[in-house]
Scaffold this active site. Sequence first.
Site, PDB file in Angstrom:
ATOM      1  N   HIS A  58     -59.757   0.879  36.042  1.00  0.00           N
ATOM      2  CA  HIS A  58     -60.284   1.847  37.003  1.00  0.00           C
ATOM      3  C   HIS A  58     -61.748   2.164  36.706  1.00  0.00           C
ATOM      4  O   HIS A  58     -62.552   2.371  37.621  1.00  0.00           O
ATOM      5  CB  HIS A  58     -59.432   3.115  37.008  1.00  0.00           C
ATOM      6  N   HIS A 116     -59.183  -5.250  42.406  1.00  0.00           N
ATOM      7  CA  HIS A 116     -58.366  -4.444  41.496  1.00  0.00           C
ATOM      8  C   HIS A 116     -57.639  -5.326  40.470  1.00  0.00           C
ATOM      9  O   HIS A 116     -57.663  -5.060  39.271  1.00  0.00           O
ATOM     10  CB  HIS A 116     -57.363  -3.613  42.306  1.00  0.00           C
ATOM     11  N   GLU A 122     -51.022  -8.448  38.185  1.00  0.00           N
ATOM     12  CA  GLU A 122     -49.983  -7.408  38.157  1.00  0.00           C
ATOM     13  C   GLU A 122     -48.608  -8.027  37.861  1.00  0.00           C
ATOM     14  O   GLU A 122     -47.731  -7.369  37.312  1.00  0.00           O
ATOM     15  CB  GLU A 122     -49.939  -6.641  39.488  1.00  0.00           C
ATOM     16  N   LYS A 179     -39.859  -2.850  38.448  1.00  0.00           N
ATOM     17  CA  LYS A 179     -40.530  -1.615  38.876  1.00  0.00           C
ATOM     18  C   LYS A 179     -39.514  -0.597  39.373  1.00  0.00           C
ATOM     19  O   LYS A 179     -39.626   0.600  39.084  1.00  0.00           O
ATOM     20  CB  LYS A 179     -41.571  -1.923  39.952  1.00  0.00           C
ATOM     21  N   ASN A 204     -49.270   1.378  33.856  1.00  0.00           N
ATOM     22  CA  ASN A 204     -50.730   1.473  33.880  1.00  0.00           C
ATOM     23  C   ASN A 204     -51.375   0.646  32.768  1.00  0.00           C
ATOM     24  O   ASN A 204     -52.553   0.854  32.451  1.00  0.00           O
ATOM     25  CB  ASN A 204     -51.169   2.931  33.739  1.00  0.00           C
ATOM     26  N   ARG A 259     -43.054   5.620  33.062  1.00  0.00           N
ATOM     27  CA  ARG A 259     -43.774   4.982  34.175  1.00  0.00           C
ATOM     28  C   ARG A 259     -45.236   4.709  33.813  1.00  0.00           C
ATOM     29  O   ARG A 259     -45.860   3.806  34.363  1.00  0.00           O
ATOM     30  CB  ARG A 259     -43.676   5.840  35.449  1.00  0.00           C
ATOM     31  N   HIS A 278     -54.987  -0.274  32.983  1.00  0.00           N
ATOM     32  CA  HIS A 278     -55.581   0.388  34.142  1.00  0.00           C
ATOM     33  C   HIS A 278     -56.648   1.428  33.791  1.00  0.00           C
ATOM     34  O   HIS A 278     -57.490   1.737  34.627  1.00  0.00           O
ATOM     35  CB  HIS A 278     -54.490   1.027  35.011  1.00  0.00           C
TER      36      HIS A 278
HETATM   37  N1  GLY Z   1     -49.000   1.057  39.944  1.00  0.00           N
HETATM   38  C1  GLY Z   1     -48.410   1.806  38.913  1.00  0.00           C
HETATM   39  C2  GLY Z   1     -47.294   2.670  39.360  1.00  0.00           C
HETATM   40  O1  GLY Z   1     -46.842   2.556  40.481  1.00  0.00           O
HETATM   41  O2  GLY Z   1     -46.854   3.485  38.591  1.00  0.00           O
END
Ligand code: GLY
Length: 376
Positions: free
Chosen positions: A262, A276, A195, A237, A255, A251, A258
């Site tokens: 997922h 993950h 991440e 972030k 992802n 935002r 992801h």
């Molecule tokens: N983990 C992705 C987000 O918080 O948007």
Amino acid sequence: MDSNAVESAPPPESIDVALGARGYRVVVGAGLFGLPTPFGDIGLGRRAAIITDENIAPLYLATVEAALAAAGAETTSMILPPGEASKSFAGLERILGWLLDAGMERGDSVVALGGGVVGDVAGLAASLMKRGCRLIQIPTTLLAQVDSSVGGKTAIDMPQGKNLVGAFYQPGLVLADTAMLDSLPPREMRAGYAEVVKYGLIDKPEFFAWLEENGASLLAGNPQARRYAVSACVRAKAAIVAEDEREQGRRALLNLGHTFAHALEAAAGYGGELLHGEAVAIGMTLAFELSARLGRCPAADVARVRDHLRSAGLPVRPADSGISFKLDILLAHMQQDKKAKAGRLTFILAKGIGKSFISDDVDMDDVRMVLEAGLE
Ligand code: GLY
């Protein structure tokens, strides 16, 4: 925690998540619970209910209980079994029943002390408890410090897929104590590192280059490198969340990888065989491979991504995980993606390292080809 590292640590950094009335601080530093007032002036209420897990409780629960008591709150604690299984409807129900039995009021605080699983399920419980009580996130894993504790995403998993039931519910404070990472098992550290790399790949090529130079030292426990990386990721972030709290646009870049990840996790069954972050490492590599297949990304950048993740000890192909995935099952899980619109999947692609973009016109035949190549 290494007391020398804490003593020589620079003062904590306070990063604002600028969301107006829902805004809050993320404090990043080593040894935050040795400070006189780690909770600052947020007002904890009369009670603080700590939710943690069996791995974290012996290490940090007493420290956090003492800090909350010193700040004037009565504490009570619930210790969950470790692992993704706690992020279930049954797990959520148990937490809510326990909070009600403990006499929690809306003005009281739920404290999530742990990694992404604890943060997600405790956060969802806080959002539902009497229609919302204060939430404090104390992330203890690299993954939770750089990603899941910031930004207000809370969720549980469903048999149909990961994080499919949840709410946006912002915490009132996040305390990311980088000295807590000293106790993190190496596999968890590597998973969280995926991440960290994500932020470089999204829009910070200079940060990716820094990770190429310093990632090994970060993973080996260099406190300055950890602190620098956690702060950089939280700042990145916080900026994205402040711009697009409810993922209407930008935002979604967070992802990256992801949609694949997922699906891999759902197919692997959340039993701990694939963490993950490991799924995200595979997913980000697949997203770059897909981008190259579509003619959007130079092959040299795909190779850099793959090489760096591999050098960090992360899997980059589904087959690297040792799990035997079935293509059709992965494709079926991908259809559950939360970003899907009118049945079409949205992918985060890249024109290169640090040049990610959102695309909703990817042909599923290309996705199939990229996935299939990774299964061999
Ligand atoms: N983990 C992705 C987000 O918080 O948007």
